[in-house]
Design a protein around this motif. Structure first.
Motif, PDB file in Angstrom:
ATOM      1  N   MET A   1       8.109   2.784   2.758  1.00 47.67           N
ATOM      2  CA  MET A   1       8.005   1.481   3.410  1.00 47.67           C
ATOM      3  C   MET A   1       6.638   0.897   3.114  1.00 47.67           C
ATOM      4  O   MET A   1       5.598   1.516   3.375  1.00 47.67           O
ATOM      5  N   HIS A   2       6.644  -0.306   2.571  1.00 47.72           N
ATOM      6  CA  HIS A   2       5.403  -1.000   2.228  1.00 47.72           C
ATOM      7  C   HIS A   2       4.922  -1.837   3.391  1.00 47.72           C
ATOM      8  O   HIS A   2       5.712  -2.408   4.147  1.00 47.72           O
ATOM      9  N   TYR A   3       3.594  -1.910   3.536  1.00 53.59           N
ATOM     10  CA  TYR A   3       3.018  -2.809   4.530  1.00 53.59           C
ATOM     11  C   TYR A   3       1.635  -3.259   4.079  1.00 53.59           C
ATOM     12  O   TYR A   3       0.916  -2.540   3.383  1.00 53.59           O
ATOM     13  N   VAL A   4       1.290  -4.461   4.460  1.00 49.93           N
ATOM     14  CA  VAL A   4      -0.065  -4.986   4.318  1.00 49.93           C
ATOM     15  C   VAL A   4      -0.843  -4.552   5.545  1.00 49.93           C
ATOM     16  O   VAL A   4      -0.322  -4.531   6.665  1.00 49.93           O
ATOM     17  N   ASP A   5      -2.106  -4.215   5.351  1.00 52.69           N
ATOM     18  CA  ASP A   5      -2.973  -3.779   6.458  1.00 52.69           C
ATOM     19  C   ASP A   5      -4.356  -4.365   6.210  1.00 52.69           C
ATOM     20  O   ASP A   5      -5.165  -3.802   5.476  1.00 52.69           O
ATOM     21  N   GLU A   6      -4.625  -5.510   6.815  1.00 53.70           N
ATOM     22  CA  GLU A   6      -5.870  -6.241   6.591  1.00 53.70           C
ATOM     23  C   GLU A   6      -6.602  -6.450   7.920  1.00 53.70           C
ATOM     24  O   GLU A   6      -5.972  -6.638   8.959  1.00 53.70           O
ATOM     25  N   GLY A   7      -7.937  -6.463   7.849  1.00 52.34           N
ATOM     26  CA  GLY A   7      -8.734  -6.720   9.038  1.00 52.34           C
ATOM     27  C   GLY A   7      -9.312  -5.449   9.635  1.00 52.34           C
ATOM     28  O   GLY A   7      -8.989  -4.331   9.207  1.00 52.34           O
TER      29      GLY A   7
END
Length: 307
Positions: free
Chosen positions: A26-32
């Motif tokens: 499962m792909h996810y963006v994780d920013e901040g």
């Protein structure tokens, strides 16, 4: 299949992250900042995290922004042995949230992301801080839920097509070639800004569905509606009260023909009677494509006011 490192000519410049906690990649963006409150952005049909590309930079200065791709969408895998009903996507999201131990979550939900996010909230109300519906339904056991869903389905071109295609056997063959008809599918659901249509934009949304085996996710959303296989999560009494007490915001493009405001905003107001609603004139179903800057500003203001 979308490559993990594909930025689509720099329009999606976020580092890819993956977890196998849901039983697939499962792909996810994780920013901040990692220590900040979480903004969890949930897409629907037939989009992926690309839908939130304008929102991530605005919110990630002060918040940890997580943008997962549901199973069968975006940069996530499409396992061939899995079912793709609503409850499966809720299970997958729950496993991601628990694996990352996400807390103080603001849900930002579009389209089917609404019932997925509200399913998570029903199971883990203590992890939810706020709720934002952006043309994303919040079905949560309202007494007239079935009647409103039925009325919307009778008026929506997309749901009318699903019902017909489910009966005549054309649903899977048509959606199984989504890479070739992505534009007509997106337009049937509704966006108003035709300047969006570039080769890059079409590739971002269409290249994911290169062959029928890649299309199980989009088929599952539609087929689940046609066959009645989707099941909304039913919260317990304590969970229901906890969620109703959360700060909430609705942002709705009133030109949405797929999830029409007259049917779905009353469901939101029934859950959150004191919550503000922003109706965006001339904005369609894919509100985050038609009005990304306005929506980002509204969400940022809401986060600051409820901080």
């Amino acid at each position: 299949m979308t490559r993990p490192d594909d930025t689509f000519n720099g329009s999606f410049p976020f580092a890819p992250h993956f977890t196998d906690a849901p039983g697939f990649q499962m792909h996810y963006v994780d920013e901040g900042p990692r220590e900040a409150d979480v903004v969890l952005c949930l897409h629907g049909e037939p989009t992926w995290g690309y839908l939130f590309r304008h929102l991530v930079p605005v919110l990630s200065g002060a918040h940890r922004v997580i943008v997962p791709d549901h199973m069968g969408f975006g940069k996530s895998a499409t396992p061939q042995h899995r079912s793709y009903w609503l409850q499966d996507h809720i299970d997958n999201l729950e496993r991601l949230v628990l694996a990352l131990d996400l807390r103080n979550i603001t849900l930002v939900m579009h389209d089917f992301g609404g019932p997925v996010g509200m399913g998570l909230a029903a199971r883990h109300p203590g992890r939810i801080l706020r709720v934002v519906s952006a043309n994303g339904p919040v079905p949560f056991g309202q007494a007239d839920l079935f009647e409103r869903l039925t009325a919307n389905a009778g008026a929506s071109p997309w749901f009318q097509w699903i019902a017909k295609a489910g009966q005549d056997g054309s649903l899977e063959p048509v959606l199984g070639q989504l890479g070739f008809n992505i534009l007509s599918t997106l337009k049937l659901n509704g966006f108003e800004n035709h300047a969006l249509i570039t080769d890059t934009w079409l590739s971002a949304y269409g290249s994911r569905f290169a062959n029928p085996a890649d299309c199980l996710g989009v088929i599952g959303w539609a087929k689940g509606f046609a066959t009645g296989m989707h099941r909304f999560e039913t919260p317990g009494a304590a969970a229901g009260l906890a969620i109703r007490a959360k700060p909430a915001l609705a942002i709705w493009g009133t030109a949405d023909r797929t999830l029409q405001a007259e049917h779905f905003l009353p469901l939101f107001s029934e859950l959150f009677p004191a919550a503000p609603i922003h109706r965006l004139t001339g904005v369609g179903h894919y509100c985050l494509e038609d009005a990304p800057d306005e929506i980002a500003a509204l969400i940022l203001q809401f986060l600051r006011q409820t901080g």
